[in-house]
Design a protein around this motif. Sequence first.
Motif, short mmCIF file in Angstrom:
data_model
loop_
_atom_site.label_atom_id
_atom_site.label_comp_id
_atom_site.label_asym_id
_atom_site.label_seq_id
_atom_site.Cartn_x
_atom_site.Cartn_y
_atom_site.Cartn_z
N MET A 292 -33.92 44.23 -35.24
CA MET A 292 -35.06 44.77 -35.76
C MET A 292 -35.27 46.14 -36.85
SD MET A 292 -37.47 44.45 -32.33
CE MET A 292 -37.50 43.11 -31.46
N LEU A 293 -34.20 46.83 -36.48
CA LEU A 293 -34.22 48.05 -37.35
C LEU A 293 -33.51 47.56 -38.63
CD1 LEU A 293 -32.91 51.30 -35.01
CD2 LEU A 293 -35.29 50.68 -35.93
N THR A 294 -32.74 46.68 -38.75
CA THR A 294 -32.00 46.54 -40.32
C THR A 294 -32.46 45.42 -40.76
OG1 THR A 294 -30.39 45.29 -38.80
CG2 THR A 294 -29.95 47.43 -39.24
N LYS A 295 -32.90 44.36 -40.09
CA LYS A 295 -33.36 43.13 -40.77
C LYS A 295 -34.44 42.61 -39.84
CE LYS A 295 -29.79 41.79 -44.19
NZ LYS A 295 -28.83 40.81 -44.48
N ASN A 296 -35.60 42.73 -40.29
CA ASN A 296 -36.71 42.37 -38.83
C ASN A 296 -36.57 40.68 -38.59
OD1 ASN A 296 -38.63 42.63 -37.16
ND2 ASN A 296 -39.56 44.20 -38.18
N GLU A 297 -36.37 40.06 -39.35
CA GLU A 297 -36.45 38.65 -39.16
C GLU A 297 -34.96 38.40 -38.59
OE1 GLU A 297 -34.13 39.20 -42.76
OE2 GLU A 297 -35.91 39.84 -42.05
N PHE B 161 -20.82 34.83 -34.94
CA PHE B 161 -21.42 34.89 -36.33
C PHE B 161 -22.73 35.71 -36.18
CE2 PHE B 161 -18.94 30.98 -36.73
CZ PHE B 161 -18.27 31.52 -38.02
N LEU B 162 -23.33 35.65 -35.20
CA LEU B 162 -24.57 36.40 -34.96
C LEU B 162 -24.09 37.93 -34.90
CD1 LEU B 162 -26.32 34.88 -31.85
CD2 LEU B 162 -27.36 34.99 -34.04
N LYS B 163 -23.45 38.45 -34.28
CA LYS B 163 -22.80 39.81 -34.33
C LYS B 163 -22.12 40.24 -35.33
CE LYS B 163 -22.27 40.03 -29.04
NZ LYS B 163 -21.61 40.36 -28.06
N TRP B 164 -21.43 39.14 -36.16
CA TRP B 164 -21.05 39.54 -37.53
C TRP B 164 -22.03 39.81 -38.55
CZ3 TRP B 164 -17.47 35.57 -40.83
CH2 TRP B 164 -17.09 36.25 -41.96
N MET B 165 -23.16 39.14 -38.55
CA MET B 165 -24.37 39.37 -39.30
C MET B 165 -25.03 40.67 -39.00
SD MET B 165 -26.03 35.38 -39.43
CE MET B 165 -27.33 35.92 -40.59
N THR B 166 -24.95 40.93 -37.74
CA THR B 166 -25.80 42.23 -37.37
C THR B 166 -24.84 43.19 -37.57
OG1 THR B 166 -26.52 40.91 -35.30
CG2 THR B 166 -26.74 43.43 -35.46
N VAL B 167 -23.75 43.38 -37.61
CA VAL B 167 -22.63 44.35 -37.88
C VAL B 167 -22.68 44.58 -39.49
CG1 VAL B 167 -19.99 45.16 -38.08
CG2 VAL B 167 -21.03 44.31 -36.08
N GLU B 168 -23.17 43.52 -40.15
CA GLU B 168 -22.94 43.59 -41.65
C GLU B 168 -24.22 44.54 -42.04
OE1 GLU B 168 -23.05 40.83 -45.64
OE2 GLU B 168 -23.16 39.66 -43.58
N ALA B 169 -25.20 44.02 -41.19
CA ALA B 169 -26.67 44.74 -41.55
C ALA B 169 -26.58 46.12 -41.21
CB ALA B 169 -27.72 44.02 -40.88
N MET B 170 -25.79 46.60 -40.06
CA MET B 170 -25.71 47.84 -39.72
C MET B 170 -24.69 48.84 -40.63
SD MET B 170 -25.31 48.10 -35.50
CE MET B 170 -24.04 46.73 -35.16
N THR C 52 -24.74 48.12 -44.03
CA THR C 52 -25.48 48.33 -45.11
C THR C 52 -26.50 49.47 -45.01
OG1 THR C 52 -25.18 45.90 -45.54
CG2 THR C 52 -27.13 46.97 -46.68
N SER C 53 -27.01 49.57 -43.48
CA SER C 53 -28.18 50.47 -43.24
C SER C 53 -27.63 51.77 -42.96
CB SER C 53 -28.99 49.79 -42.02
OG SER C 53 -29.63 48.66 -42.56
N GLY C 54 -26.09 51.85 -42.62
CA GLY C 54 -25.51 53.04 -42.45
C GLY C 54 -25.60 53.76 -40.88
N TYR C 55 -25.66 52.54 -39.86
CA TYR C 55 -25.59 53.06 -38.66
C TYR C 55 -24.03 52.65 -38.03
CZ TYR C 55 -30.61 52.57 -38.37
OH TYR C 55 -31.88 52.65 -38.85
N PHE C 56 -23.12 53.66 -38.76
CA PHE C 56 -21.82 53.50 -38.39
C PHE C 56 -21.38 53.91 -36.76
CE2 PHE C 56 -21.91 54.03 -42.99
CZ PHE C 56 -21.31 52.62 -43.32
N LEU C 57 -22.10 54.89 -36.45
CA LEU C 57 -21.70 55.49 -35.11
C LEU C 57 -22.04 54.59 -33.82
CD1 LEU C 57 -20.52 57.47 -33.25
CD2 LEU C 57 -22.85 58.88 -33.32
N ILE C 58 -23.33 54.13 -34.11
CA ILE C 58 -24.08 53.28 -33.18
C ILE C 58 -23.26 51.67 -33.46
CG2 ILE C 58 -26.20 51.91 -32.70
CD1 ILE C 58 -27.79 54.22 -34.05
N MET C 59 -22.90 51.25 -34.44
CA MET C 59 -22.18 50.21 -34.63
C MET C 59 -20.89 50.10 -33.82
SD MET C 59 -20.24 48.67 -38.03
CE MET C 59 -19.19 49.74 -38.24
#
Length: 324
Positions: free
Chosen positions: A185-190, A250-259, A261-268
Amino acid sequence: MSKFNKKKVFLIMMLMSTLMVMSSSKWLSIWMGMEINMMTTIPFLFKNKSKELSQKIMIYFLIQAMGSIIMLTMILIKNFNWNMSLINILMTLSMMIKLGTPPFHPWMPEMFNKMNWDIMFVMITLQKINPLIVTSQLSEQNKILTIIMITSATVGSISGINQLSLNKIMAFSSINHMAWMLMCMLTKNELWMKYFIIYSIITATLCVMFHKNLIFYTNQLNINSNNPSKIKMLLMMLNLGGLPPLPGFFLKWMTVEAMMTSGYFLIMTIMIFSSMVTLMFYMRMMYTSMMLSSMTLKFKLMDSSKYFYSMIMVNIIMPIMILI
């Protein structure tokens, strides 16, 4: 009217109230849809007269009512143009109470313990749609979501390690996956919708397998040793844990990629480590029953029922179609 027909009626009303929430443009109508959803869930849960089930339903009602009261109060305060960021935070917290994310989670594992798998599936998938829809509308510039994500990822993974009840393990797994959905939701809402659909497909398959074999505790995975669908159960566990090359990865891969891109490295980093912990207790559940030294039938990939085989194919093909 038979119990089965009553159950179908309440399930249809539950789905209709979810559609009402999804199509509403006013906060008050969203709140009303969530209340209808809650009131149709309670008869759906009430299968037989027992003290334990009545206690669980009362806990569920009080928790959901608390979240609804906070939400309604914030909707009314919105009209006075007070601090909107504070109102959004409190509305988000009311949704977290309904979802059962930490620190509001203790009611959920205890309620789900010894619950039938068909009801369990409804509670950890369908009942989370409405709060997730509301949270997605409040996710923009919401600072509290990052704290909730970290606590959900850590508590959901660590608390599931010492559990023997499969119901509680699935509950803590749901809490851990909730952190990934909130990050979507925070990175890519859809993206959270795709994550939720695929998570629901995997969970449905596992719940059907556990229901068919009457499995509620981890030691029963060993007792039911003549079950030819153990490979399928192991596959679904690894799929839920996000092990490559299964669709859950692949779900988690896409979420990690979005993180990234958005700069959430610590949370990732925290969420990846927590995902490894959940994968550990998924594998530990199936480890003893899959040992070669155990005298069981393990490598029969297809049994007489084509139903399970079709469900496995759905878990492999359907997510790929959604993610493309």
